[in-house]
Design an enzyme around this catalytic site. Sequence first.
Site, PDB file in Angstrom:
ATOM      1  CD  GLN A 139       8.891   8.811   2.168  1.00  0.00           C
ATOM      2  OE1 GLN A 139       8.158   8.443   3.072  1.00  0.00           O
ATOM      3  NE2 GLN A 139       8.620   8.594   0.901  1.00  0.00           N
ATOM      4  CE1 TYR A 158       3.451  12.524   5.063  1.00  0.00           C
ATOM      5  CE2 TYR A 158       2.970  11.540   2.927  1.00  0.00           C
ATOM      6  CZ  TYR A 158       3.085  11.424   4.299  1.00  0.00           C
ATOM      7  OH  TYR A 158       2.821  10.232   4.913  1.00  0.00           O
ATOM      8  NE  ARG A 201       1.145  -2.636  -2.708  1.00  0.00           N
ATOM      9  CZ  ARG A 201       0.219  -2.229  -3.578  1.00  0.00           C
ATOM     10  NH1 ARG A 201      -1.053  -2.411  -3.299  1.00  0.00           N
ATOM     11  NH2 ARG A 201       0.570  -1.648  -4.700  1.00  0.00           N
TER      12      ARG A 201
HETATM   13  C1  LIG Z   1       2.372  -0.541   4.451  1.00  0.00           C
HETATM   14  C2  LIG Z   1       2.727   0.555   3.509  1.00  0.00           C
HETATM   15  C3  LIG Z   1       3.223   1.767   4.021  1.00  0.00           C
HETATM   16  C4  LIG Z   1       3.592   2.799   3.153  1.00  0.00           C
HETATM   17  N1  LIG Z   1       4.161   3.942   3.667  1.00  0.00           N
HETATM   18  C5  LIG Z   1       4.651   4.877   2.824  1.00  0.00           C
HETATM   19  C6  LIG Z   1       5.380   5.989   3.323  1.00  0.00           C
HETATM   20  O1  LIG Z   1       5.625   6.126   4.530  1.00  0.00           O
HETATM   21  N2  LIG Z   1       5.820   6.909   2.427  1.00  0.00           N
HETATM   22  C7  LIG Z   1       5.589   6.770   1.073  1.00  0.00           C
HETATM   23  O2  LIG Z   1       6.015   7.620   0.294  1.00  0.00           O
HETATM   24  N3  LIG Z   1       4.918   5.716   0.579  1.00  0.00           N
HETATM   25  C8  LIG Z   1       4.471   4.767   1.416  1.00  0.00           C
HETATM   26  N4  LIG Z   1       3.847   3.665   0.901  1.00  0.00           N
HETATM   27  C9  LIG Z   1       3.703   3.540  -0.580  1.00  0.00           C
HETATM   28  C10 LIG Z   1       4.860   2.735  -1.169  1.00  0.00           C
HETATM   29  O3  LIG Z   1       6.099   3.371  -0.998  1.00  0.00           O
HETATM   30  C11 LIG Z   1       4.638   2.484  -2.681  1.00  0.00           C
HETATM   31  O4  LIG Z   1       4.622   3.752  -3.335  1.00  0.00           O
HETATM   32  C12 LIG Z   1       3.323   1.743  -2.968  1.00  0.00           C
HETATM   33  O5  LIG Z   1       3.119   0.710  -2.023  1.00  0.00           O
HETATM   34  C13 LIG Z   1       3.345   1.127  -4.373  1.00  0.00           C
HETATM   35  O6  LIG Z   1       4.405   0.222  -4.507  1.00  0.00           O
HETATM   36  P1  LIG Z   1       4.205  -1.394  -4.433  1.00  0.00           P
HETATM   37  O7  LIG Z   1       3.169  -1.763  -5.468  1.00  0.00           O
HETATM   38  O8  LIG Z   1       5.580  -1.940  -4.759  1.00  0.00           O
HETATM   39  O9  LIG Z   1       3.742  -1.719  -3.058  1.00  0.00           O
HETATM   40  C14 LIG Z   1       3.457   2.635   1.750  1.00  0.00           C
HETATM   41  C15 LIG Z   1       2.962   1.413   1.256  1.00  0.00           C
HETATM   42  C16 LIG Z   1       2.599   0.389   2.103  1.00  0.00           C
HETATM   43  C17 LIG Z   1       2.110  -0.890   1.508  1.00  0.00           C
END
Ligand SMILES: Cc1cc2nc3c(=O)[nH]c(=O)nc-3n(C[C@H](O)[C@H](O)[C@H](O)COP(=O)(O)O)c2cc1C
Length: 412
Positions: free
Chosen positions: A106, A181, A357
């Site tokens: 990314q 961003y 997650r």
């Molecule tokens: C610990 C953590 C770190 C994350 N870091 C990023 C990141 O660096 N870039 C990004 O676009 N999204 C980041 N996200 C968001 C996830 O990519 C995703 O969009 C969000 O967690 C929803 O998906 P989920 O319900 O499957 O967790 C992060 C999420 C978590 C939980």
Amino acid sequence: MPAIPNSLQKMFSPAQINGLAMKNRIIKAATFEAMLDDNNNISNRCIDFHERFAKGGVAMTTLAYCAPEADGRMMDSYLYVREEIRPQLQKLADRIHAHGCMLSGQIAHCGGFSRNKKLIRKRPVAPSTQFSSVGMLYGNFFTMTMDKATMEEVARSYADCGRIMKESGFDAVELHFGHGYLLSQFISPLTNKRKDEYGGSIENRMRYPLEVLAAVREAVGDQFPILAKITMYDDLKGGISPEDGINSAILLDKAGIDGIIMSAGTSSQNPMLVFRGGSIMPGLLQYEKSAIMRLGIRLVGRSMFRNYPYRELYLLDIAKSIRAAVRCNLIYVGGATEVESLEKVMDAGFDFVQLGRPLLRDPNMVRHLEELNSRYINGCDHCNRCVAFMNDPAGIRCVLPPWKEATPHVPG
Ligand SMILES: Cc1cc2nc3c(=O)[nH]c(=O)nc-3n(C[C@H](O)[C@H](O)[C@H](O)COP(=O)(O)O)c2cc1C
């Protein structure tokens, strides 16, 4: 082994993104790992971290987040991609490929919301000059309007980053057009106040993000998958509207994007829309070293960390409106935790799903799904304590006990 329902069969069926063979439809979402060594290089622990998902059966994992130049890092401790870290990137790619898994990176530039004390330019770059409430405690009081030369320089850094990733064995890149961003700062009317051809209509606000896409495309070639992660809406007055979300997806589609990951929210102003669930504020306070910053977080906390209760597939309805508007691959993200939700995502016509997650909770989720299908329970309770570990030297992790079959965590 129980029979696999039709909708899950699609989930496990192979697919392609711009010629890249994917063994199933499940992709590890970007979750900023915070696993670097002292030389601003990805650590061996970071490689082990991604290997766990590769072994666990995902079709592709995503290294995050990778700044394309030093000033693109929100903090000077974050990763920026450059020639000298190529061997370690290659090592990561080799380890992931050994398990039949693909690797994406990314690419994200923080632009104006920088807290980086070691900027090379005098001020953080942004579409327009504005006071920076995020940067002020770090000496970055104001952002700097990007002139044409700076815009070209930054676009070149994205292109170089994509090229280095491709040459290091990555199979795809994911450009961050969302979450506040830099490219999203161009898209949002709250941060883009320009009067030239880069401000105003959505076509104008998307002009620079699309120029960056074109620069990366030229660097990696037509046969290399480029994905875009967008903010479909950010729920901020005057910010990115659902219409902006749909229109930016349409413009990306027309510009030849290979897949769109449909997210929501702006990290610097309304981060809970990205995750939903437990507030990330207590965790951020725990890791914030500056007392003034802690006070600042407490003061703005209520309005910034709004309460968005978790529900499964919290972005599905709005994502469906994008499905109706574009032809490219669409990658659903957001609250696809349990089997029924994965089935709904496939039934709604999405091509892939990204999981954040749920995979932190159970890195072997795909293997477990294949074994248990309808009986699988992931059990992530969306406490979001993993998010606070983004500022922990030990890196991100799940705080729940290790996953076990049919033992969902019941929040106390
Ligand atoms: C610990 C953590 C770190 C994350 N870091 C990023 C990141 O660096 N870039 C990004 O676009 N999204 C980041 N996200 C968001 C996830 O990519 C995703 O969009 C969000 O967690 C929803 O998906 P989920 O319900 O499957 O967790 C992060 C999420 C978590 C939980």
